[in-house]
Scaffold this motif. Structure first.
Motif, PDB file in Angstrom:
ATOM      1  N   THR A  98     -11.356  11.849   3.830  1.00  0.00           N
ATOM      2  CA  THR A  98     -12.019  10.689   3.213  1.00  0.00           C
ATOM      3  C   THR A  98     -12.432   9.662   4.260  1.00  0.00           C
ATOM      4  O   THR A  98     -13.343   8.865   4.022  1.00  0.00           O
ATOM      5  N   THR A 124      -6.875   3.993   1.808  1.00  0.00           N
ATOM      6  CA  THR A 124      -8.007   4.284   2.680  1.00  0.00           C
ATOM      7  C   THR A 124      -8.473   3.018   3.390  1.00  0.00           C
ATOM      8  O   THR A 124      -8.751   3.031   4.593  1.00  0.00           O
ATOM      9  N   ASP A 125      -8.559   1.916   2.648  1.00  0.00           N
ATOM     10  CA  ASP A 125      -8.967   0.642   3.247  1.00  0.00           C
ATOM     11  C   ASP A 125      -8.015   0.230   4.362  1.00  0.00           C
ATOM     12  O   ASP A 125      -8.441  -0.250   5.420  1.00  0.00           O
ATOM     13  N   GLU A 138     -14.410  13.908  -1.933  1.00  0.00           N
ATOM     14  CA  GLU A 138     -13.595  13.568  -3.101  1.00  0.00           C
ATOM     15  C   GLU A 138     -12.735  14.764  -3.463  1.00  0.00           C
ATOM     16  O   GLU A 138     -13.159  15.915  -3.329  1.00  0.00           O
ATOM     17  N   ARG A 143      -5.144   6.405  -3.413  1.00  0.00           N
ATOM     18  CA  ARG A 143      -5.509   5.032  -3.748  1.00  0.00           C
ATOM     19  C   ARG A 143      -6.548   4.504  -2.769  1.00  0.00           C
ATOM     20  O   ARG A 143      -6.485   4.744  -1.564  1.00  0.00           O
ATOM     21  N   ALA A 144      -7.500   3.737  -3.300  1.00  0.00           N
ATOM     22  CA  ALA A 144      -8.539   3.155  -2.445  1.00  0.00           C
ATOM     23  C   ALA A 144      -7.927   2.209  -1.411  1.00  0.00           C
ATOM     24  O   ALA A 144      -8.385   2.146  -0.271  1.00  0.00           O
ATOM     25  N   ARG A 145      -6.870   1.488  -1.779  1.00  0.00           N
ATOM     26  CA  ARG A 145      -6.298   0.524  -0.835  1.00  0.00           C
ATOM     27  C   ARG A 145      -5.643   1.214   0.357  1.00  0.00           C
ATOM     28  O   ARG A 145      -5.542   0.624   1.428  1.00  0.00           O
ATOM     29  N   SER A 156       0.823  -1.211   0.000  1.00  0.00           N
ATOM     30  CA  SER A 156       0.000   0.000   0.000  1.00  0.00           C
ATOM     31  C   SER A 156       0.859   1.264   0.000  1.00  0.00           C
ATOM     32  O   SER A 156       0.495   2.275  -0.589  1.00  0.00           O
TER      33      SER A 156
END
Length: 210
Positions: free
Chosen positions: A171, A102-103, A178, A98-100, A66
């Motif tokens: 976020t 945040t995850d 966004e 990147r979404a990952r 990540s």
């Protein structure tokens, strides 16, 4: 390993990490077993255990990947603080977008009370190595005489914080938050401008983005 087998191994690794991330978010870290991850990712248990002998090892890999950057990972050469910080800042904004990423933070925050080792892994394998690369760049600029920085740790924290406080942290807290690519670029440019104004010996400012 042949190139073909390396590619297959990387594809399976990506499937495993994607499945693990989804399950950690859905069920929690504690309730997610390696067997369940293998089932979700569509790989055999033997394949999963070969790459990740424990759930902790799998999480460490999630953190490392990540925080990795697609571009050249070395800091830019010293000599031009504006250009160098621009490169670092845009890399950082892309990384946080990147979404990952945040995850990953959502998993760590949710599991922190019961599994503080996840936060330790996130800090030691992800955040800290990245921070050290920025710190090293600023130190190199200081030694080159382009900036005068008495507290490199503070300067690095200030620069990265100006970016993350706008493009990332909301976020996790604000539904629907966004940040467009244009806005992220503006945030980075202002962070560079502010840092250069504070620390650059020459007082150089970044050129306007085009």
């Amino acid at each position: 390993m042949t190139t073909y087998h390396q590619r297959i191994a990387q594809e399976k690794r990506a499937l495993i990490l994607t499945a693990a991330t989804a399950l950690f978010l859905e069920l929690g870290y504690d309730r997610t077993s390696l067997a369940r991850i293998a089932e979700r990712s569509g790989v055999s248990r033997a394949t999963l255990f070969k790459q990740f002998p424990s759930k902790a090892a799998l999480f460490d890999a999630m953190v490392t990947e990540s925080w990795s950057i697609a571009e050249e990972e070395d800091p830019p050469p010293a000599g031009d603080i504006v250009a160098g910080l621009g490169v670092i800042g845009h890399r950082y904004a892309e990384l946080l977008g990147r979404a990952r990423m945040t995850d990953l933070f959502r998993i760590v925050i949710a599991e922190l009370p019961r599994f503080p080792e996840l936060a330790n892994a996130q800090f030691s394998h992800g955040k800290m190595p990245y921070f050290e690369s920025v710190r090293g760049y600023l130190l190199a600029e200081h030694e080159a005489g382009t900036v005068r920085v008495d507290d490199v740790d503070l300067a690095a924290t200030q620069f990265l914080g100006m970016i993350s406080n706008y493009v990332f942290w909301p976020t996790l807290l604000v539904p629907g938050w966004e940040v467009s690519a244009e806005r992220a670029a503006q945030v980075v440019e202002e962070a560079v401008r502010t840092t250069a104004a504070r620390y650059a010996v020459t007082g150089a400012e970044p050129a306007a983005s085009g």
